[in-house]
Design a protein around this motif. Structure first.
Motif, PDB file in Angstrom:
ATOM      1  N   ILE A   7       0.585  -0.789  -0.139  1.00 43.91           N
ATOM      2  CA  ILE A   7       0.185  -0.125  -0.049  1.00 43.91           C
ATOM      3  C   ILE A   7       0.977   1.096  -0.331  1.00 43.91           C
ATOM      4  N   ASP A   8       0.638   2.238  -1.543  1.00 45.66           N
ATOM      5  CA  ASP A   8       1.778   3.116  -1.275  1.00 45.66           C
ATOM      6  C   ASP A   8       0.685   4.154  -1.286  1.00 45.66           C
ATOM      7  N   ALA A   9       0.612   5.673  -0.094  1.00 43.63           N
ATOM      8  CA  ALA A   9      -0.206   5.865   0.538  1.00 43.63           C
ATOM      9  C   ALA A   9      -0.325   7.058  -0.566  1.00 43.63           C
TER      10      ALA A   9
ATOM     11  N   GLY B 133      -7.882   6.165  -6.954  1.00 38.75           N
ATOM     12  CA  GLY B 133      -8.884   7.214  -5.661  1.00 38.75           C
ATOM     13  C   GLY B 133      -9.700   6.813  -4.887  1.00 38.75           C
ATOM     14  N   GLY B 134      -8.598   5.094  -4.519  1.00 36.86           N
ATOM     15  CA  GLY B 134      -8.675   4.417  -3.305  1.00 36.86           C
ATOM     16  C   GLY B 134      -9.125   4.599  -2.109  1.00 36.86           C
ATOM     17  N   THR B 135      -9.182   4.343  -1.083  1.00 34.31           N
ATOM     18  CA  THR B 135      -9.305   4.846   0.494  1.00 34.31           C
ATOM     19  C   THR B 135      -8.932   4.102   1.526  1.00 34.31           C
ATOM     20  N   PRO B 136      -8.708   4.841   2.684  1.00 34.18           N
ATOM     21  CA  PRO B 136      -8.390   4.725   3.774  1.00 34.18           C
ATOM     22  C   PRO B 136      -9.987   3.323   4.287  1.00 34.18           C
ATOM     23  N   ALA B 137     -10.874   3.393   3.908  1.00 31.69           N
ATOM     24  CA  ALA B 137     -11.895   2.362   4.229  1.00 31.69           C
ATOM     25  C   ALA B 137     -11.596   1.173   3.997  1.00 31.69           C
ATOM     26  N   GLU B 138     -11.363   1.303   2.070  1.00 27.96           N
ATOM     27  CA  GLU B 138     -10.796   0.203   1.464  1.00 27.96           C
ATOM     28  C   GLU B 138      -9.856  -0.188   2.174  1.00 27.96           C
TER      29      GLU B 138
ATOM     30  N   GLU C 215       3.249  16.329   5.442  1.00 25.99           N
ATOM     31  CA  GLU C 215       3.958  18.335   5.344  1.00 25.99           C
ATOM     32  C   GLU C 215       2.298  18.196   4.168  1.00 25.99           C
ATOM     33  N   GLY C 216       1.729  16.431   3.494  1.00 27.25           N
ATOM     34  CA  GLY C 216       0.302  16.832   2.638  1.00 27.25           C
ATOM     35  C   GLY C 216      -0.605  16.957   3.383  1.00 27.25           C
ATOM     36  N   GLU C 217      -1.628  16.362   2.476  1.00 29.70           N
ATOM     37  CA  GLU C 217      -3.424  16.365   2.884  1.00 29.70           C
ATOM     38  C   GLU C 217      -3.143  15.404   2.986  1.00 29.70           C
ATOM     39  N   LEU C 218      -2.871  14.003   2.756  1.00 25.99           N
ATOM     40  CA  LEU C 218      -3.101  13.064   1.545  1.00 25.99           C
ATOM     41  C   LEU C 218      -4.204  11.976   3.347  1.00 25.99           C
TER      42      LEU C 218
ATOM     43  N   LEU D 215      -5.692   6.198   7.376  1.00 24.72           N
ATOM     44  CA  LEU D 215      -4.759   5.489   6.584  1.00 24.72           C
ATOM     45  C   LEU D 215      -4.176   4.055   8.005  1.00 24.72           C
ATOM     46  N   MET D 216      -3.199   4.816   8.615  1.00 25.22           N
ATOM     47  CA  MET D 216      -2.440   4.152   9.310  1.00 25.22           C
ATOM     48  C   MET D 216      -3.615   3.490  10.245  1.00 25.22           C
ATOM     49  N   ASP D 217      -4.478   3.712  10.526  1.00 27.59           N
ATOM     50  CA  ASP D 217      -5.451   3.045  11.154  1.00 27.59           C
ATOM     51  C   ASP D 217      -6.331   2.062  10.648  1.00 27.59           C
TER      52      ASP D 217
END
Length: 163
Positions: free
Chosen positions: A53-55, A62-67, A107-110, A115-117
């Motif tokens: 999984i690359d952030a 278009g992938g999400t942490p929920a997926e 430093e960004g907005e991802l 994702l860590m959760d």
């Protein structure tokens, strides 16, 4: 079918050496979504084959942490941690962004905390941060910056998680 066969054979050979392999989705390749990558590893049915999984790639596909959270924990091999603006830089191709214009974690907005959760607690993490503003620095200096940013980000995530 050929990809499944070849990937399955490589994973089988790697298993003989007690190696775990990871398939990385990249939005500018044939395996351009988390769903496609997951279907490939499932079709291979090799226990030592998982997902990388690359952030940045997850977000740009278009992938999400929920997926990610919906995956079987054993399907995730490791995380490539980085950050980026919410949208790609104007006029920059996704491949070019991934190779030159990432940001350090935090430093960004991802949605990195989410994702860590979503990831298994014991996920292996590497930091992939080809940060354009630092490209002229020697490798040890870039590694120190990436390491310090990753430590700050993980400390902030842990603090948020355990409040």
């Amino acid at each position: 079918a050929r990809i499944v066969d070849n990937l399955g054979r490589v994973a089988e050979a790697a298993d003989g050496f007690h190696l775990r392999l990871a398939l990385e989705l990249m939005p500018y390749t044939e395996v351009n979504t988390l769903a496609k990558a997951h279907r490939l590893i499932a079709a291979c049915a090799q226990p030592n084959l998982g997902l990388l999984i690359d952030a940045l790639h997850l977000a740009r596909s278009g992938g999400t942490p929920a997926e990610v959270a919906a995956l079987d924990r054993g399907d995730v091999a490791y995380l490539q941690l980085c950050d980026a603006p919410a949208a790609p830089p104007p006029g920059m191709a996704l491949r070019a962004e991934s190779l030159t214009a990432r940001l350090y974690p935090g430093e960004g907005e991802l949605p990195l905390f989410a994702l860590m959760d979503a990831l298994p607690e014991d996920v292996v993490i590497d930091v992939e941060t080809p940060v354009m503003r630092d490209r002229g620095l020697p490798a040890p200096a870039r590694a120190a910056l990436a390491g310090a940013a990753a430590k700050r980000f993980l400390a902030a995530w842990r603090a948020k998680k355990y409040i």
